[in-house]
Design a protein around this motif. Structure first.
Motif, PDB file in Angstrom:
ATOM      1  N   LEU A  44      32.175  20.721  46.671  1.00 15.83           N
ATOM      2  CA  LEU A  44      31.220  21.372  45.790  1.00 15.83           C
ATOM      3  C   LEU A  44      30.800  22.719  46.363  1.00 15.83           C
ATOM      4  CD1 LEU A  44      29.526  21.437  43.285  1.00 15.83           C
ATOM      5  CD2 LEU A  44      27.847  19.948  44.398  1.00 15.83           C
ATOM      6  N   ASP A  45      30.543  22.763  47.664  1.00 14.01           N
ATOM      7  CA  ASP A  45      30.218  24.051  48.291  1.00 14.01           C
ATOM      8  C   ASP A  45      31.348  25.052  48.104  1.00 14.01           C
ATOM      9  OD1 ASP A  45      27.770  23.124  49.128  1.00 14.01           O
ATOM     10  OD2 ASP A  45      28.340  22.847  51.227  1.00 14.01           O
ATOM     11  N   ARG A  46      32.561  24.564  48.212  1.00 13.53           N
ATOM     12  CA  ARG A  46      33.734  25.426  48.027  1.00 13.53           C
ATOM     13  C   ARG A  46      33.743  26.046  46.635  1.00 13.53           C
ATOM     14  NH1 ARG A  46      39.714  22.745  47.325  1.00 13.53           N
ATOM     15  NH2 ARG A  46      40.647  24.429  46.102  1.00 13.53           N
ATOM     16  N   TYR A  47      33.520  25.243  45.603  1.00  8.55           N
ATOM     17  CA  TYR A  47      33.541  25.765  44.244  1.00  8.55           C
ATOM     18  C   TYR A  47      32.425  26.791  44.035  1.00  8.55           C
ATOM     19  CZ  TYR A  47      35.879  21.213  43.813  1.00  8.55           C
ATOM     20  OH  TYR A  47      36.683  20.105  44.018  1.00  8.55           O
ATOM     21  N   LEU A  48      31.269  26.477  44.585  1.00  2.10           N
ATOM     22  CA  LEU A  48      30.121  27.356  44.389  1.00  2.10           C
ATOM     23  C   LEU A  48      30.296  28.690  45.115  1.00  2.10           C
ATOM     24  CD1 LEU A  48      27.219  24.740  44.702  1.00  2.10           C
ATOM     25  CD2 LEU A  48      28.260  25.653  42.614  1.00  2.10           C
ATOM     26  N   GLY A  49      31.051  28.695  46.202  1.00  2.00           N
ATOM     27  CA  GLY A  49      31.193  29.914  46.990  1.00  2.00           C
ATOM     28  C   GLY A  49      32.479  30.678  46.793  1.00  2.00           C
ATOM     29  N   TRP A  50      33.405  30.140  45.995  1.00  2.00           N
ATOM     30  CA  TRP A  50      34.718  30.757  45.817  1.00  2.00           C
ATOM     31  C   TRP A  50      35.055  30.753  44.332  1.00  2.00           C
ATOM     32  CZ3 TRP A  50      39.879  28.617  48.264  1.00  2.00           C
ATOM     33  CH2 TRP A  50      40.731  29.681  48.563  1.00  2.00           C
ATOM     34  N   PRO A  51      34.313  31.485  43.519  1.00  2.00           N
ATOM     35  CA  PRO A  51      34.437  31.392  42.062  1.00  2.00           C
ATOM     36  C   PRO A  51      35.845  31.715  41.571  1.00  2.00           C
ATOM     37  CG  PRO A  51      33.141  33.317  42.715  1.00  2.00           C
ATOM     38  CD  PRO A  51      33.313  32.472  43.932  1.00  2.00           C
ATOM     39  N   GLY A  52      36.302  30.912  40.645  1.00  2.00           N
ATOM     40  CA  GLY A  52      37.588  31.141  40.000  1.00  2.00           C
ATOM     41  C   GLY A  52      38.767  30.461  40.656  1.00  2.00           C
ATOM     42  N   GLN A  53      38.644  30.073  41.937  1.00  2.00           N
ATOM     43  CA  GLN A  53      39.807  29.513  42.629  1.00  2.00           C
ATOM     44  C   GLN A  53      40.083  28.075  42.201  1.00  2.00           C
ATOM     45  OE1 GLN A  53      40.326  27.055  45.140  1.00  2.00           O
ATOM     46  NE2 GLN A  53      42.444  27.652  45.633  1.00  2.00           N
ATOM     47  N   ALA A  54      39.068  27.236  42.197  1.00  2.00           N
ATOM     48  CA  ALA A  54      39.287  25.817  41.903  1.00  2.00           C
ATOM     49  C   ALA A  54      39.893  25.582  40.514  1.00  2.00           C
ATOM     50  CB  ALA A  54      37.987  25.039  42.075  1.00  2.00           C
ATOM     51  N   PRO A  55      39.466  26.297  39.466  1.00  4.18           N
ATOM     52  CA  PRO A  55      40.095  26.062  38.160  1.00  4.18           C
ATOM     53  C   PRO A  55      41.546  26.510  38.097  1.00  4.18           C
ATOM     54  CG  PRO A  55      37.953  27.112  37.901  1.00  4.18           C
ATOM     55  CD  PRO A  55      38.291  27.179  39.356  1.00  4.18           C
ATOM     56  N   SER A  56      41.984  27.362  39.026  1.00  5.61           N
ATOM     57  CA  SER A  56      43.342  27.906  38.937  1.00  5.61           C
ATOM     58  C   SER A  56      44.404  26.820  39.043  1.00  5.61           C
ATOM     59  CB  SER A  56      43.559  28.969  40.031  1.00  5.61           C
ATOM     60  OG  SER A  56      43.558  28.403  41.331  1.00  5.61           O
ATOM     61  N   TYR A  57      44.095  25.684  39.664  1.00  7.36           N
ATOM     62  CA  TYR A  57      45.051  24.583  39.757  1.00  7.36           C
ATOM     63  C   TYR A  57      45.360  24.033  38.361  1.00  7.36           C
ATOM     64  CZ  TYR A  57      44.016  24.219  44.819  1.00  7.36           C
ATOM     65  OH  TYR A  57      43.864  24.458  46.155  1.00  7.36           O
ATOM     66  N   LYS A  58      44.328  23.569  37.713  1.00  7.22           N
ATOM     67  CA  LYS A  58      44.511  22.885  36.427  1.00  7.22           C
ATOM     68  C   LYS A  58      44.859  23.877  35.315  1.00  7.22           C
ATOM     69  CE  LYS A  58      44.466  18.994  34.146  1.00  7.22           C
ATOM     70  NZ  LYS A  58      45.565  18.036  34.366  1.00  7.22           N
ATOM     71  N   VAL A  59      44.237  25.038  35.323  1.00  6.48           N
ATOM     72  CA  VAL A  59      44.570  26.051  34.323  1.00  6.48           C
ATOM     73  C   VAL A  59      45.997  26.550  34.559  1.00  6.48           C
ATOM     74  CG1 VAL A  59      43.974  28.315  33.403  1.00  6.48           C
ATOM     75  CG2 VAL A  59      42.155  26.711  34.013  1.00  6.48           C
ATOM     76  N   GLY A  60      46.374  26.708  35.838  1.00  7.20           N
ATOM     77  CA  GLY A  60      47.740  27.105  36.142  1.00  7.20           C
ATOM     78  C   GLY A  60      48.743  26.075  35.672  1.00  7.20           C
ATOM     79  N   GLU A  61      48.441  24.798  35.900  1.00  3.22           N
ATOM     80  CA  GLU A  61      49.308  23.728  35.401  1.00  3.22           C
ATOM     81  C   GLU A  61      49.441  23.807  33.881  1.00  3.22           C
ATOM     82  OE1 GLU A  61      49.289  18.841  35.439  1.00  3.22           O
ATOM     83  OE2 GLU A  61      47.547  19.982  34.771  1.00  3.22           O
ATOM     84  N   ARG A  62      48.333  24.055  33.203  1.00  2.62           N
ATOM     85  CA  ARG A  62      48.354  24.159  31.738  1.00  2.62           C
ATOM     86  C   ARG A  62      49.306  25.262  31.287  1.00  2.62           C
ATOM     87  NH1 ARG A  62      43.320  26.124  27.833  1.00  2.62           N
ATOM     88  NH2 ARG A  62      44.005  25.041  25.936  1.00  2.62           N
ATOM     89  N   ILE A  63      49.249  26.416  31.959  1.00  3.91           N
ATOM     90  CA  ILE A  63      50.098  27.543  31.577  1.00  3.91           C
ATOM     91  C   ILE A  63      51.560  27.254  31.914  1.00  3.91           C
ATOM     92  CG2 ILE A  63      50.565  29.985  32.040  1.00  3.91           C
ATOM     93  CD1 ILE A  63      47.517  30.340  32.387  1.00  3.91           C
ATOM     94  N   TRP A  64      51.830  26.590  33.056  1.00  2.00           N
ATOM     95  CA  TRP A  64      53.202  26.174  33.369  1.00  2.00           C
ATOM     96  C   TRP A  64      53.736  25.228  32.287  1.00  2.00           C
ATOM     97  CZ3 TRP A  64      57.094  27.487  36.440  1.00  2.00           C
ATOM     98  CH2 TRP A  64      56.850  28.238  37.592  1.00  2.00           C
ATOM     99  N   MET A  65      52.935  24.268  31.865  1.00  4.59           N
ATOM    100  CA  MET A  65      53.370  23.319  30.838  1.00  4.59           C
ATOM    101  C   MET A  65      53.624  24.037  29.509  1.00  4.59           C
ATOM    102  SD  MET A  65      53.554  20.218  32.147  1.00  4.59           S
ATOM    103  CE  MET A  65      53.515  19.179  30.684  1.00  4.59           C
ATOM    104  N   GLN A  66      52.750  24.981  29.166  1.00  3.41           N
ATOM    105  CA  GLN A  66      52.932  25.737  27.932  1.00  3.41           C
ATOM    106  C   GLN A  66      54.218  26.552  27.985  1.00  3.41           C
ATOM    107  OE1 GLN A  66      49.223  27.883  27.970  1.00  3.41           O
ATOM    108  NE2 GLN A  66      48.183  26.413  26.633  1.00  3.41           N
TER     109      GLN A  66
END
Length: 572
Positions: free
Chosen positions: A509-531
């Motif tokens: 949780l500290d990681r997400y709060l202090g590093w904005p935009g990085q954590a969603p890149s996994y799942k959003v990146g997967e979504r774009i790869w699948m698309q």
């Protein structure tokens, strides 16, 4: 695989045509003026970053550390702007050049935006800032010979100056009103205490290499002073609010994705995806133990000896066996795996953060790609049902295949493309796609292993919602009461969708709060790869070849996701 010569037609993407044409892997391409620009920038980047040289397995300046001062950051920015101007005026000679130009404009252009926004100067968080980078780089340094150990010692003596330079930049950023939140500063202070404890990193390293004990003591003292300075100089200026705000978040998101996304739509999609995964976990729980809830099924798996490992030695052996088996079974069937990439080393990391990560091979593969597990202090019981999917994420077909194949393509790609550029949405998105692909290929049919994959997917979907919601100030989901996001709501949401130890999740949780935009890149990146895969499959119809798609996509390297799409579809 080869690229088009300057005289060949560029009416279709070279990657598609060359991949399906059966050209052998040792076919080489004549470097172009565009490659020269990219290689020159690569050489400048290495010269300005001894730590990057270590990461790449090079021998240059291994007793030095980066200059994190405002002057050091300005030097790197000047090199970036020069290369950006050169590539902006360059003319492509083939499709490989077109990708290089697009990728450099996008990646280097973002670097300039990030620099101008002051984000580099204010870099301070719990996972990816100079405080961690300076310490982490020692993990990659060899210590097999007396000379190598002495080199480590000389670099240890450089730690005090590097940390002082970092503070120069932090103070410059503070003068512009940019200071990391209280939560990040206090967590970093604790990290300095952990590293300098009697059983911490520096004390352990000194026992291993007493001949450089004085140098290690200097570095440890510098980390202790850094903790004091954070408490005395930075913490009083730190804001309480964790979120960066809706106006600043898009730059962070683009930096990690290499694509601009609709944040409101993605926030809603994250909640829908999380609901889908949660429902699937309930179905798998019934397979694990008929009538059981997800929590009861997980408890049953944790207590099943068939999924249990005892001790880090057993964990390391299991990781290695599973990683080797994946390579042996997937090579030449579902993936083209170059011979040097068929070797991976699975290691227990010298730190105890709980993280699992990958470091790529050196150019030439003298140092192999490595999967690392930083086992928390006191943990010696491991459930394989949770972690098989992680082996695929970090190994093959995940990061090891992705990074190793790119480095291997010296006959096709310039050095910047092979070794410098990294886009989280591309890289982490691929690794998450690799987990889902292994499920599709039948490697996660065991209900326990599939539950582990879904549990990981649940975490990744939850942090899309949490990260975007907190940082953009969107309304919290109804399950945590709606309204404004707070730390307590974020914690309630995360723990409802991730089954992990409290200490690990607090760090996450500290990681997400202090590093904005990085954590969603996994799942959003997967979504774009699948698309992208779906789009190529629809275009090619009965001629679609999954193995060939993977080969041509990975041969492009870790570019931004918009560049990837244009390269695969031939629209650049």
């Amino acid at each position: 695989m080869r690229a088009l010569s300057p005289t060949e037609s560029a009416s279709a993407p070279a990657f598609a045509r060359d991949t399906f044409g059966g050209v052998t892997e040792d076919t080489t391409r004549t470097p172009t003026p565009v490659d020269a620009i990219a290689d020159r920038y690569h050489e400048q980047a290495v010269a300005l970053s001894p730590m990057m040289a270590t990461y790449l397995g090079l021998d240059e300046h291994q007793d030095a550390l980066d200059d994190f001062s405002p002057e050091g950051l300005a030097a790197r920015d000047a090199a970036t702007r020069e290369a950006l101007a050169q590539i902006g005026a360059a003319q492509p000679q083939d499709d490989v050049d077109r990708v290089t130009i697009d990728a450099m404009r996008e990646r280097l252009g973002l670097d300039v935006e990030v620099y101008d926004a002051g984000i580099q100067h204010a870099s301070l968080n719990v996972i990816e800032s100079p405080l961690q980078g300076i310490r982490d780089i020692f993990d990659l340094m060899p210590t097999d010979t007396p000379d190598q150990v002495e080199t480590v010692g000389r670099r240890m003596r450089a730690v005090p100056r590097a940390l002082d330079q970092w503070f120069e930049s932090l103070h410059e950023a503070a003068g512009r009103g940019m200071v990391s939140p209280v939560r990040q500063v206090t967590a970093c202070i604790q990290q300095t205490k952990d590293h300098t404890a009697s059983d911490g990193y520096f004390a352990t390293l000194k026992k291993q290499h007493p001949q450089i004990g004085d140098a290690i003591d200097e570095a440890a003292a510098a980390y202790a002073r850094a903790g004091d300075r954070l408490r005395e100089e930075i913490l009083p200026k730190a804001p309480e609010a964790d979120g960066v705000g809706r106006d600043k978040y898009p730059l962070h998101s683009r930096a990690f994705l290499g694509a601009e996304i609709d944040l409101e739509e993605t926030y809603a999609w994250g909640q829908e995806e999380l609901a889908r995964i949660t429902a699937e976990m309930a179905r798998v729980a019934d397979q694990v133990k008929p009538g059981a809830s997800v929590r009861e099924a997980m408890d049953a798996l944790d207590n099943d000896p068939a999924y249990t490992l005892q001790g880090t030695d057993a964990l390391q052996r299991w990781m290695q066996e599973k990683a080797d088996a994946a390579i042996a079974e997937l090579a030449d069937t579902h993936f083209d795996v170059p011979e040097p990439v068929r070797t991976i080393e699975c290691c227990i990391a010298p730190t105890q953060s709980g993280g699992i990560y990958y470091t790529p091979p050196s150019d030439g593969f003298e140092r192999p790609g490595r999967m690392w597990w930083a086992v928390p202090k006191g943990v010696d019981h491991f459930g394989t049902w949770r972690e098989l999917t992680t082996v695929y994420h970090e190994g093959v077909p995940g990061h090891h295949l992705q990074c190793g194949q790119t480095i291997y393509r010296s006959g096709l790609l310039n050095n910047w493309r092979r070794m410098d550029v990294w886009c989280s949405g591309h890289g982490e998105g691929w690794a998450l796609y690799a987990e889902r692909l292994m499920d599709e290929l039948g490697y996660l049919t065991d209900p326990g292993d599939r539950m582990g994959m879904l549990d990981g997917q649940s975490l990744r979907a939850a942090r899309v919602v949490l990260d975007i919601g907190v940082h953009c100030g969107f309304e919290a989901p109804a399950e945590v009461g709606g309204g404004e996001w707070t730390y307590d709501k974020a914690w309630q949401f995360l723990t409802a969708h991730a089954d992990m130890a409290e200490g690990f999740l607090r760090f996450e949780l500290d990681r997400y709060l202090g590093w904005p935009g990085q954590a969603p890149s996994y799942k959003v990146g997967e979504r774009i790869w699948m698309q992208l895969r779906d789009e190529v499959k629809e275009r090619e119809g009965a001629g679609f070849d999954l193995k060939a798609f993977h080969r041509r996509a990975l041969d492009i390297g870790s570019v931004g996701l918009d560049t990837l799409r244009g390269a695969v579809l031939g629209t650049l």
